[in-house]
Design a protein around this motif. Sequence first.
Motif, PDB file in Angstrom:
ATOM      1  N   LEU A   1      71.649  84.198  36.235  1.00  0.00           N
ATOM      2  CA  LEU A   1      71.994  83.040  35.407  1.00  0.00           C
ATOM      3  C   LEU A   1      72.259  83.481  33.973  1.00  0.00           C
ATOM      4  CD1 LEU A   1      72.328  80.016  35.017  1.00  0.00           C
ATOM      5  CD2 LEU A   1      69.839  79.856  34.678  1.00  0.00           C
ATOM      6  N   ALA A   2      71.352  84.285  33.419  1.00  0.00           N
ATOM      7  CA  ALA A   2      71.535  84.767  32.053  1.00  0.00           C
ATOM      8  C   ALA A   2      72.765  85.673  31.954  1.00  0.00           C
ATOM      9  CB  ALA A   2      70.286  85.513  31.580  1.00  0.00           C
ATOM     10  N   GLY A   3      72.897  86.580  32.905  1.00  0.00           N
ATOM     11  CA  GLY A   3      74.053  87.466  32.882  1.00  0.00           C
ATOM     12  C   GLY A   3      75.361  86.720  33.048  1.00  0.00           C
TER      13      GLY A   3
ATOM     14  N   MET B   1      68.958  93.150  32.117  1.00  0.00           N
ATOM     15  CA  MET B   1      69.354  93.416  33.499  1.00  0.00           C
ATOM     16  C   MET B   1      69.365  94.896  33.839  1.00  0.00           C
ATOM     17  SD  MET B   1      72.204  90.523  34.415  1.00  0.00           S
ATOM     18  CE  MET B   1      71.867  90.616  36.172  1.00  0.00           C
ATOM     19  N   VAL B   2      68.870  95.722  32.927  1.00  0.00           N
ATOM     20  CA  VAL B   2      68.715  97.144  33.188  1.00  0.00           C
ATOM     21  C   VAL B   2      67.336  97.444  33.773  1.00  0.00           C
ATOM     22  CG1 VAL B   2      67.732  97.757  30.947  1.00  0.00           C
ATOM     23  CG2 VAL B   2      69.179  99.416  32.160  1.00  0.00           C
TER      24      VAL B   2
ATOM     25  N   VAL C   1      66.122  80.901  29.137  1.00  0.00           N
ATOM     26  CA  VAL C   1      66.743  81.280  30.407  1.00  0.00           C
ATOM     27  C   VAL C   1      66.016  82.509  30.953  1.00  0.00           C
ATOM     28  CG1 VAL C   1      68.891  82.066  31.489  1.00  0.00           C
ATOM     29  CG2 VAL C   1      68.953  80.340  29.677  1.00  0.00           C
ATOM     30  N   PRO C   2      65.740  82.567  32.266  1.00  0.00           N
ATOM     31  CA  PRO C   2      64.998  83.713  32.829  1.00  0.00           C
ATOM     32  C   PRO C   2      65.664  85.049  32.509  1.00  0.00           C
ATOM     33  CG  PRO C   2      65.190  81.964  34.457  1.00  0.00           C
ATOM     34  CD  PRO C   2      66.044  81.555  33.304  1.00  0.00           C
TER      35      PRO C   2
ATOM     36  N   THR D   1      67.669  86.303  45.694  1.00  0.00           N
ATOM     37  CA  THR D   1      68.055  85.232  46.625  1.00  0.00           C
ATOM     38  C   THR D   1      68.675  84.041  45.905  1.00  0.00           C
ATOM     39  OG1 THR D   1      65.812  84.314  46.520  1.00  0.00           O
ATOM     40  CG2 THR D   1      66.280  85.895  48.278  1.00  0.00           C
ATOM     41  N   GLY D   2      68.742  84.087  44.584  1.00  0.00           N
ATOM     42  CA  GLY D   2      69.307  82.992  43.814  1.00  0.00           C
ATOM     43  C   GLY D   2      69.637  83.433  42.416  1.00  0.00           C
ATOM     44  N   ILE D   3      70.169  82.508  41.632  1.00  0.00           N
ATOM     45  CA  ILE D   3      70.635  82.866  40.291  1.00  0.00           C
ATOM     46  C   ILE D   3      69.505  82.996  39.288  1.00  0.00           C
ATOM     47  CG2 ILE D   3      72.878  81.802  40.683  1.00  0.00           C
ATOM     48  CD1 ILE D   3      71.939  79.404  39.059  1.00  0.00           C
ATOM     49  N   THR D   4      68.290  82.607  39.649  1.00  0.00           N
ATOM     50  CA  THR D   4      67.165  82.723  38.717  1.00  0.00           C
ATOM     51  C   THR D   4      66.246  83.896  39.048  1.00  0.00           C
ATOM     52  OG1 THR D   4      65.884  81.123  40.015  1.00  0.00           O
ATOM     53  CG2 THR D   4      67.192  80.261  38.190  1.00  0.00           C
TER      54      THR D   4
END
Length: 592
Positions: free
Chosen positions: A447-449, A526-527, A441-442, A535-538
């Motif tokens: 998406l991952a979060g 995500m830090v 997962v990116p 612009t999207g979940i990825t």
Amino acid sequence: MADLSAHHGSKASADRLKKRKAAQWRLQAYGIAAIFLAGLALATLLSTVLKQASGALSESYVSLEVPLPPEEVDPEGTGDPTEIGRADFGGLVKDALKERFPSATSRSDRRELYDIVSSGATFELRDRVMSDPSLIGGTEPFTLLASDVTDLYMKGDFGRLQSQPHAGTLGIIRTEEEDTVMVSSSANDFAQALGTVKGELLEQAAFQRRQAGLQERGVEAFESRAASATDADQKAQLEAEAVSRATERDRLLAIAEDLERRASEAGGTEALADSAPSILLKVGTGWIKLTELNTQGGIGNIVVPIGDTEEFAPDDWGYYIHELPENARKVSDKQVVWIETLRNAGELETVFNTRFFTSGDSREPELAGIWGAAVGTFWTMLVTFALAFPIGVLAAIYLEEFAPKNKLTDFIEVNINNLAAVPSIVFGLLGLAVFLNFFGVPRSSPLAGGIVLALMTLPTIIIASRASIRAVPPSIRDAALGLGASRLQTSFHHVFPLAMPGILTGTIIGMAQALGETAPLIMIGMVAFIVDIPTGITDSATVLPVQVFRWSDFPERAFEARTGAAICVLLLFLVVMNALAVFLRKRFERRW
């Protein structure tokens, strides 16, 4: 039968009743006090955050004439934005600052001068010229974003200049050294300023005496240890250390005595070091910074040219004290003078900071905004809800309506309850090991979060949904089954709609908990420093709690206000989500 009326009307009965009422009163008092203390703590917290956040609601701009010579901006004269974008707009802004303050000639002075304007102002100027090539060749003023140093000074975070009364005529005597002058007033206008400086000397003397006291305790300790030492070498080493501490003690005491002597003497001349209050003179249209001070004037350096006049009437000059020493603030005295010159000329203004709500993150505090983190939070919460809500509700319906009551379901129920108490960082480790490293997962994506937060929220949603389903009266199920509905139809057509208020309330509370989590998102990257708006979940993104965590760790003082403002935005998200939970509960609530 015994007469109970006498017993209940006895003195012992009255005493017991009095004690019960006193206990009840104390309990009520404790409850009121607890509510008051909790409210006071909440009010203190909110007022502190709001006060800190108020500094992020405004930003400062410098109005500066920036020449745009065609030979440097668009040498071919094509008007092509691509060619214009290659010009050295940073150099043009620096040239404009040097033209505005020509007295800044040394490298260090120019470095401080350039720090008045934000580095992002260069890119904003470039974008404006690229969008309007007709500006090339003109010299109209451009509004440039001020740096965080200038902005903080304008807001008073570094203190303010305090105007001092004066009545004498000021004389200027130029020395052989360039930009160094002797100033002298016909009255003792600087006596108060000299008193302020002498007061600072007393504070320095007190500090030196405290340091000497520490050395004295060191002398006593080493002498005591030397007296009890049996080894000759160790004894000699301890005695030498005691002598060294005594020498340092005597040196500090001598400094303190000299400072106290200078502070007690009337008049005299004092050198103004970086640790002393700053004395600045506004003489005509120029500025002078004093380096030596006496009751009638002193010696100073010209920061902004004052012209050739050698005598100024009381209305043509003034002097100011900045009690915060120059070495205790980020803005230097020269920068203070330049900023005050721009403000007096109407070339510096403060406006509402819309950039904070429309921009992404930045290393420069004056350019940093919350919009990127807000959008990242939206996408992350969307993924969390899309995964956690259907899975959690379906699991609750199965466990309550269809699953048999045996050891396996008891084991599952116990583990669901235990998962609700697992530290959130464990879910972050799970997401790092499984979703990122195994499934690919990116990293740093919503998406991952969202997947990690969905796993963390699932137990809360399942528990709340089961409690809500269990609260539906059995008569509803019996009536549906009696009319020929299947168990599936009964569950989804009758029980689920009636349990919806509690399910939605539990879901939104779980989502609100996920919104405030930081640790699991840090584990999945995500830090990271993300400038672009996702612009999207990825796409790479960050979220509001992580943004607060990052800004609170930055050394720049201007990030303190942005941290407070980001906390307010996060609290607004939480308030909105909880208000939505209350609304949905009222909207779908049924009474039976």
